[in-house]
Design a protein around this motif. Structure first.
Motif, short mmCIF file in Angstrom:
data_model
loop_
_atom_site.label_atom_id
_atom_site.label_comp_id
_atom_site.label_asym_id
_atom_site.label_seq_id
_atom_site.Cartn_x
_atom_site.Cartn_y
_atom_site.Cartn_z
N TYR A 145 71.42 -4.98 -3.74
CA TYR A 145 71.56 -5.60 -4.98
C TYR A 145 71.96 -4.68 -5.93
O TYR A 145 71.33 -3.53 -6.23
CB TYR A 145 70.35 -6.43 -5.42
N GLY A 146 72.70 -5.17 -7.15
CA GLY A 146 73.15 -4.24 -8.51
C GLY A 146 72.58 -4.96 -9.29
O GLY A 146 72.80 -6.51 -9.25
N LEU A 147 72.82 -4.52 -10.56
CA LEU A 147 72.46 -5.45 -11.84
C LEU A 147 73.84 -5.81 -12.30
O LEU A 147 74.93 -5.20 -12.65
CB LEU A 147 71.94 -4.41 -12.85
N THR A 148 74.11 -7.15 -12.54
CA THR A 148 75.21 -7.91 -12.73
C THR A 148 74.92 -8.39 -14.34
O THR A 148 73.91 -9.10 -14.56
CB THR A 148 75.61 -8.82 -11.75
N THR A 149 75.71 -8.10 -15.10
CA THR A 149 75.97 -8.53 -16.57
C THR A 149 77.02 -9.44 -16.99
O THR A 149 78.31 -9.00 -16.56
CB THR A 149 75.73 -7.63 -17.54
N ALA A 150 77.03 -10.72 -17.30
CA ALA A 150 78.02 -11.38 -17.51
C ALA A 150 77.86 -11.94 -19.14
O ALA A 150 77.05 -12.32 -19.33
CB ALA A 150 77.99 -12.58 -16.74
N LYS A 151 79.31 -11.77 -19.59
CA LYS A 151 79.59 -12.56 -20.74
C LYS A 151 80.32 -13.67 -20.71
O LYS A 151 81.33 -13.69 -20.53
CB LYS A 151 80.20 -11.35 -21.80
N ILE A 152 79.28 -15.03 -21.41
CA ILE A 152 80.01 -15.94 -21.06
C ILE A 152 80.46 -16.46 -22.40
O ILE A 152 79.60 -16.69 -23.29
CB ILE A 152 79.03 -16.99 -20.53
N LEU A 153 81.53 -16.87 -22.69
CA LEU A 153 82.02 -17.71 -23.89
C LEU A 153 82.23 -19.10 -23.47
O LEU A 153 82.83 -19.38 -22.54
CB LEU A 153 83.42 -17.22 -24.18
N TYR A 154 81.62 -19.91 -24.41
CA TYR A 154 81.59 -21.38 -24.21
C TYR A 154 81.95 -22.12 -25.48
O TYR A 154 81.69 -21.78 -26.54
CB TYR A 154 80.42 -21.86 -23.59
N HIS A 155 82.50 -23.48 -25.34
CA HIS A 155 82.80 -24.24 -26.51
C HIS A 155 81.64 -25.01 -26.89
O HIS A 155 80.76 -25.65 -26.07
CB HIS A 155 84.00 -25.16 -26.23
N HIS A 167 81.61 -29.42 -31.66
CA HIS A 167 82.90 -28.52 -32.05
C HIS A 167 83.55 -27.94 -31.25
O HIS A 167 83.19 -26.55 -31.28
CB HIS A 167 82.27 -27.87 -33.29
N PRO A 168 84.44 -28.60 -30.51
CA PRO A 168 84.91 -27.82 -29.17
C PRO A 168 85.96 -26.67 -29.98
O PRO A 168 86.38 -25.66 -28.98
CB PRO A 168 85.80 -28.75 -28.76
N HIS A 169 86.42 -26.52 -31.06
CA HIS A 169 87.12 -25.36 -31.56
C HIS A 169 86.35 -24.37 -31.90
O HIS A 169 86.99 -23.05 -32.10
CB HIS A 169 87.70 -25.81 -32.76
N LEU A 170 85.04 -24.08 -31.79
CA LEU A 170 84.17 -23.08 -32.08
C LEU A 170 83.52 -22.71 -30.72
O LEU A 170 83.41 -23.26 -29.62
CB LEU A 170 82.90 -23.38 -32.68
N LEU A 171 83.63 -21.30 -30.53
CA LEU A 171 83.14 -20.46 -29.43
C LEU A 171 81.78 -19.94 -29.65
O LEU A 171 81.62 -19.35 -30.45
CB LEU A 171 84.21 -19.43 -28.90
N GLN A 172 81.04 -19.94 -28.62
CA GLN A 172 79.56 -19.13 -28.89
C GLN A 172 79.52 -18.35 -27.54
O GLN A 172 80.21 -18.63 -26.58
CB GLN A 172 78.62 -20.16 -28.65
N SER A 173 79.11 -17.15 -27.72
CA SER A 173 78.96 -16.20 -26.40
C SER A 173 77.34 -16.27 -26.08
O SER A 173 76.46 -16.57 -26.79
CB SER A 173 79.19 -14.89 -26.88
N TYR A 174 77.25 -16.09 -24.81
CA TYR A 174 75.92 -15.85 -23.94
C TYR A 174 75.81 -14.98 -22.94
O TYR A 174 76.99 -14.55 -22.34
CB TYR A 174 75.65 -17.38 -23.23
N VAL A 175 74.76 -14.16 -23.06
CA VAL A 175 74.69 -12.77 -22.08
C VAL A 175 74.11 -13.26 -21.05
O VAL A 175 72.71 -13.67 -21.43
CB VAL A 175 74.54 -11.57 -22.83
N TRP A 176 74.12 -13.16 -19.65
CA TRP A 176 73.54 -13.42 -18.67
C TRP A 176 73.17 -12.08 -17.81
O TRP A 176 74.38 -11.44 -17.62
CB TRP A 176 73.95 -14.63 -17.99
N GLN A 177 72.14 -11.93 -17.30
CA GLN A 177 71.94 -10.74 -16.49
C GLN A 177 70.96 -10.92 -15.32
O GLN A 177 69.80 -11.60 -15.65
CB GLN A 177 71.39 -9.41 -17.25
N ASP A 178 71.27 -10.50 -14.10
CA ASP A 178 70.22 -10.62 -12.91
C ASP A 178 70.96 -9.64 -11.80
O ASP A 178 71.89 -9.14 -12.18
CB ASP A 178 70.47 -12.08 -12.37
N TYR A 179 70.18 -9.65 -10.79
CA TYR A 179 70.65 -8.94 -9.67
C TYR A 179 71.29 -9.57 -8.66
O TYR A 179 70.84 -10.89 -8.53
CB TYR A 179 69.24 -8.23 -9.02
#
Length: 90
Positions: A14-24, A28-40
């Motif tokens: 296993y390795g460390l995986t980091t994901a940057k998720i952009l979601y609406h 307000h669907p015209h606005l984007l928010q970011s979320y950072v997820w991290q796990d093995y």
């Protein structure tokens, strides 16, 4: 997967995986928010990340815009070596 220690996971590949998720925003669907997820996770299939994305799609209100990720194995077999001696410095 949380019942395994981090070292056990790394030794099993296993390795460390980091994901940057952009979601609406749901309201307000015209606005984007970011979320950072991290796990093995295991590359190249990424079953843990895919399970999280499926959870997001079915349980959360904010529709996904994009997911970018990176993966890094933290230890490799060539990083282990036997140590036969010890030096003491006062």
């Amino acid at each position: 997967m949380r019942d395994n220690s981090e070292m056990d996971l790394m030794l099993r590949g296993y390795g460390l995986t980091t994901a940057k998720i952009l979601y609406h925003y749901p309201d307000h669907p015209h606005l984007l928010q970011s979320y950072v997820w991290q796990d093995y996770d295991l590359a190249p299939e990424f079953p843990v990340l895919i399970r999280f994305i499926e959870f997001w799609k079915t349980k959360l209100d904010g529709p996904l815009h994009s997911v970018t990720y990176t993966h890094q194995k933290l230890i490799a077999p060539n990083e282990w070596r036997k140590v036969d001696g010890e030096f003491r410095v006062h």
